[in-house]
Motif scaffolding. Sequence first.
Motif, PDB file in Angstrom:
ATOM      1  N   UNK A 145       0.771  -1.238  -0.081  1.00 37.19           N
ATOM      2  CA  UNK A 145      -0.078   0.143   0.005  1.00 37.19           C
ATOM      3  C   UNK A 145       0.754   1.250  -0.056  1.00 37.19           C
ATOM      4  N   UNK A 146       1.890   1.229   0.707  1.00 43.60           N
ATOM      5  CA  UNK A 146       2.918   2.274   0.491  1.00 43.60           C
ATOM      6  C   UNK A 146       3.448   2.650  -0.649  1.00 43.60           C
ATOM      7  N   UNK A 147       3.716   1.642  -1.351  1.00 43.07           N
ATOM      8  CA  UNK A 147       4.266   1.840  -2.816  1.00 43.07           C
ATOM      9  C   UNK A 147       3.175   2.454  -3.832  1.00 43.07           C
ATOM     10  N   UNK A 148       1.894   2.707  -3.284  1.00 42.27           N
ATOM     11  CA  UNK A 148       0.727   3.234  -4.115  1.00 42.27           C
ATOM     12  C   UNK A 148       0.198   4.605  -3.661  1.00 42.27           C
ATOM     13  N   UNK A 149       0.691   4.824  -2.573  1.00 43.92           N
ATOM     14  CA  UNK A 149       0.335   6.218  -1.767  1.00 43.92           C
ATOM     15  C   UNK A 149       1.441   7.247  -1.855  1.00 43.92           C
ATOM     16  N   UNK A 150       1.087   8.335  -1.654  1.00 39.73           N
ATOM     17  CA  UNK A 150       1.784   9.637  -1.884  1.00 39.73           C
ATOM     18  C   UNK A 150       2.172  10.409  -0.297  1.00 39.73           C
ATOM     19  N   UNK A 151       1.200   9.923   0.636  1.00 40.33           N
ATOM     20  CA  UNK A 151       1.161  10.534   1.871  1.00 40.33           C
ATOM     21  C   UNK A 151       1.234   9.335   2.843  1.00 40.33           C
ATOM     22  N   UNK A 152       1.847   9.205   3.928  1.00 39.67           N
ATOM     23  CA  UNK A 152       1.590   8.208   4.807  1.00 39.67           C
ATOM     24  C   UNK A 152       1.654   8.806   6.222  1.00 39.67           C
ATOM     25  N   UNK A 153       0.474   8.558   7.020  1.00 40.99           N
ATOM     26  CA  UNK A 153       0.299   9.208   8.374  1.00 40.99           C
ATOM     27  C   UNK A 153       0.301   8.041   9.438  1.00 40.99           C
ATOM     28  N   UNK A 154       0.813   8.050  10.619  1.00 41.91           N
ATOM     29  CA  UNK A 154       0.575   7.370  11.738  1.00 41.91           C
ATOM     30  C   UNK A 154       1.473   7.362  12.727  1.00 41.91           C
ATOM     31  N   UNK A 155       1.207   6.982  13.891  1.00 43.18           N
ATOM     32  CA  UNK A 155       2.105   7.241  15.353  1.00 43.18           C
ATOM     33  C   UNK A 155       3.180   6.105  15.144  1.00 43.18           C
ATOM     34  N   UNK A 156       3.767   6.359  16.450  1.00 47.00           N
ATOM     35  CA  UNK A 156       5.147   5.588  16.341  1.00 47.00           C
ATOM     36  C   UNK A 156       4.969   3.983  16.020  1.00 47.00           C
ATOM     37  N   UNK A 157       3.936   3.680  17.084  1.00 39.99           N
ATOM     38  CA  UNK A 157       3.501   2.224  16.894  1.00 39.99           C
ATOM     39  C   UNK A 157       3.189   1.870  15.589  1.00 39.99           C
ATOM     40  N   UNK A 158       2.534   2.526  14.814  1.00 42.18           N
ATOM     41  CA  UNK A 158       1.980   2.110  13.623  1.00 42.18           C
ATOM     42  C   UNK A 158       2.878   2.211  12.520  1.00 42.18           C
ATOM     43  N   UNK A 159       3.741   3.331  12.513  1.00 44.53           N
ATOM     44  CA  UNK A 159       5.109   3.201  11.694  1.00 44.53           C
ATOM     45  C   UNK A 159       5.877   2.024  11.936  1.00 44.53           C
ATOM     46  N   UNK A 160       6.053   1.546  13.256  1.00 45.31           N
ATOM     47  CA  UNK A 160       6.844   0.276  13.408  1.00 45.31           C
ATOM     48  C   UNK A 160       6.436  -0.831  12.716  1.00 45.31           C
ATOM     49  N   UNK A 161       4.888  -0.904  12.942  1.00 44.18           N
ATOM     50  CA  UNK A 161       4.254  -2.186  12.040  1.00 44.18           C
ATOM     51  C   UNK A 161       4.687  -1.884  10.525  1.00 44.18           C
TER      52      UNK A 161
END
Length: 309
Positions: free
Chosen positions: A181-197
């Motif tokens: 999904x990140x490869x298809x997105x232009x913006x990513x939003x998340x907290x530290x726990x989500x970024x770690x996942x």
Amino acid sequence: MGRIGVDIYPLQSGVPLAEVETFAKFLGGSPTNVAVAASRLGRRAAVVSRTGRDPFGDYCRRALTDFGVDPRWVTEVDGAPTPVTFCEIFPPDDFPLYFYRRPKAPDLMVRAEELDLAALREARVFWMTGTGLCEEPSRGATHAALEARARSGITVFDLDWRPMFWPEGAVAAARPHYERALAGATVAVGNLAECEVATGEREPAACARALLAAGVELAVVKLGPEGVLAVHRDGREVGAPPHPVEVVNGLGAGDAFGGALCHGLLEGWELARVMRYANAAGALVAGRLACSAAMPEPAEVEALLAAAD
């Protein structure tokens, strides 16, 4: 695109759910709240999701209309009840959630072949979430929507980590779908726990670098009481402090932030202004009980920013 349902929130603060006697009903679901937040700020918004064929599903569509959000792509499913979510309120930072999404939530039954791909391509912003990747057919539909957009416009991946929606060994199961999904997105939003996942990183700057390396143009890392870090592929970097607030219910703050983020990016503001504005919108909602119904008007956000200057 993603979760929709009904939030059943206690009208008593600091009381365990087993002892609460009075509740209020609100439209809920994180991406739905983001759409409401954007609508409150003057944007045209719609939700792609599904509900049960039941009174709560009728309520969700009516509430969307009342909030100025287009409900045409929120369709009904037979045999799967519209989800309800309860919370407990223990300010300033303890708000346990109890999701009732069995046997399967209708919002996870969105199918790729039923998507209006033309509308998805034409939208200036498309917002999808990690929860939409946790099960089929929603997973395939979410990836199909991203592929249809082909990284056009503003395509936001809200990392939205909810481990209870994933099978055992959740992080290992989730990361490949997050990476795709990140490869298809232009913006990513998340907290530290989500970024770690999503990336395996935990330190804020490392999270941002990893998200950019995964393909997005803008990485927004939420840092709780330390504010937010935003890093753009072109080298721009902004650290924005939070706005102090007496917290009533922190659950809707991130969704208000998301709607304001979309608004600011569409306005073409400087990155620092976008982050300040989104932080202010989140702070206002953290000081209120509801999520969707608490989303601020533009004048409220501007007044808070002016008071902070």
